[in-house]
Design an enzyme around this catalytic site. Structure first.
Site, PDB file in Angstrom:
ATOM      1  N   HIS A  97       0.827  -1.217   0.000  1.00 13.36           N
ATOM      2  CA  HIS A  97       0.000   0.000   0.000  1.00 13.36           C
ATOM      3  C   HIS A  97       0.861   1.269   0.000  1.00 13.36           C
ATOM      4  O   HIS A  97       0.353   2.372  -0.234  1.00 13.36           O
ATOM      5  CB  HIS A  97      -0.914  -0.008   1.225  1.00 13.36           C
ATOM      6  N   ASP A 151      -2.382   2.224  -4.516  1.00 12.63           N
ATOM      7  CA  ASP A 151      -3.636   2.568  -3.855  1.00 12.63           C
ATOM      8  C   ASP A 151      -4.658   1.485  -4.174  1.00 12.63           C
ATOM      9  O   ASP A 151      -4.471   0.668  -5.086  1.00 12.63           O
ATOM     10  CB  ASP A 151      -4.141   3.928  -4.332  1.00 12.63           C
TER      11      ASP A 151
END
Length: 403
Positions: A374, A378
């Site tokens: 992450h 995204d």
């Protein structure tokens, strides 16, 4: 003339190795290219072969010792084959009973030794059919199955035991063995991935019926033309290549404060071996057809089974596919293969009732899992990537049309 036997030259990414097994003992005659020792590194097992006919004079580094690249591990004497039988003659006469067991133990292959340890076999009682009487994996497996037929013998030989007495003594046996270098390295990398990345997993499911129908229709023709079976992995690799082109950030990696975008798709395919999980890499998959991919995976599988994977086979890779479905896994969260930013997890194909155009149909479904970093990806990119794979697999014609 004495010659130094040295460890192989290790690649730059491998600092040292461990002597796993000596297949020959001091004073034993060997022929050219006979296997002398196995050296286990973090990634592969390297073989040390005899440079010529002669005798292994001295072992400098024993089993379990750490060795560096090109470090001396033994002394070899070329052409001294006559001295070995003479040296062995005296103890053979003095202890005729002990010699066969010692000889068999000395030529037990690593795979056979592992099976013997796990099954509790007496190595001296296994008949070797390999070269020079070496006990092979098949010999050990055959010996392991033999006690099943002979098992009733102890019970028959002890009729005096009361029938009401418990069969088991309650003994709790424990066995401690050192962790292999490969397993230790895998453990370190898995923990590192969880500690150093912001790992998250997103899920989806794919209807495998279109792929299964396609395989059923063209399987025989495909195998006849290309000499390899049409598997599911080829379709997944092709789908991942197309999805990586559409979402290049999934194919990227973090290097310090920089993001490295790769203009090629080198896809690692996780393979389970006797030594642990390895990830050989298919290079330039965007230029490969289904047959090329299936052939590449098959060759890597054979190499992994025989312990022949080289470091160059597992170096690099921009994306990884792991197939836990072959073991029956229905759902899992794969761990990143650093420094890659994502990994796809395939799972078992399971028939489930699904709603299709307002009706319930039984379809072969597979859960897909995409674990991603992450810090770089995204949710939008990760979910879009996984949906692209799903759409391509549910409509295989899009592979050809590139739409």
């Amino acid at each position: 003339m004495s010659t130094e036997i040295k460890a192989p030259s290790f690649p730059e990414s491998v600092a040292d190795g461990t002597i796993a097994t000596w297949h020959k003992q001091p004073g034993e005659a060997v022929s050219r290219d006979d296997l002398l020792a196995d050296i286990e590194t973090d990634k592969v097992v390297l073989e040390v072969l005899a440079p010529n006919d002669g005798v292994l004079k001295e072992i400098v580094k024993g089993e379990g010792d750490t060795v560096l690249s090109e470090e001396v591990i033994a002394i070899f004497e070329a052409g001294a084959v006559a001295s070995a039988p003479a040296a062995a003659e005296a103890p053979a006469a003095a202890a005729p009973e002990a010699a066969p067991a010692a000889t068999k133990e000395a030529i037990l292959s690593p795979a056979a030794r592992k099976i013997a340890d796990e099954k509790g076999l007496d190595a001296s009682q296994i008949t070797g059919t390999g070269k020079g009487g070496r006990v092979t994996k098949e010999d050990a497996l055959k010996a392991a199955s033999a006690p099943k037929a002979a098992a009733p013998a102890p019970a028959a030989a002890a009729p005096k035991v009361d029938a009401s007495a418990p069969v088991f003594t309650g003994e709790r046996v424990e066995k401690r063995v050192p962790m292999t270098r490969l397993r230790k390295r895998v453990a370190e990398r898995l923990v590192e991935a969880q500690q150093m990345t912001a790992m998250l997993t997103t899920f989806n499911e794919v209807n495998m019926k279109p792929i299964m129908d396609l395989r059923k229709q063209y399987q025989d023709l495909f195998e006849k033309k290309h000499g390899v079976r049409m598997g599911f992995m080829g379709f997944f690799v092709k789908a991942c290549v197309e999805a990586l082109k559409r979402q290049p950030v999934v194919n990227a990696s973090i290097d310090g404060d920089d993001v490295v975008y790769h203009g090629y798709q080198d896809i690692g395919v996780a393979v389970s071996s006797d030594r642990g999980l390895v990830v050989p890499v298919l290079r330039d998959t965007d230029t490969m057809g289904l047959a090329d991919i299936e052939n590449g995976i098959r060759e890597y599988g054979l190499k992994a089974r025989d312990g022949k994977l080289g470091i160059e086979d597992m170096t690099g890779g921009t994306f990884t596919i792991s197939n836990g479905g072959v073991f029956g896994s229905l759902l899992s969260t794969p761990i990143l293969n650093m420094p890659q930013s994502a990994i796809l997890g395939m799972h078992k194909i399971q028939e489930r009732p699904m709603a299709v155009n307002g009706k319930v149909e039984i379809l072969p479904m597979m859960y897909l899992a995409l674990s991603y970093d992450h810090r770089l990806l995204d949710g939008k990119e990760a979910v879009t990537f996984l949906v692209t794979i799903k759409d391509l697999l549910e409509d295989p014609a899009r592979f050809l049309l590139e739409v």
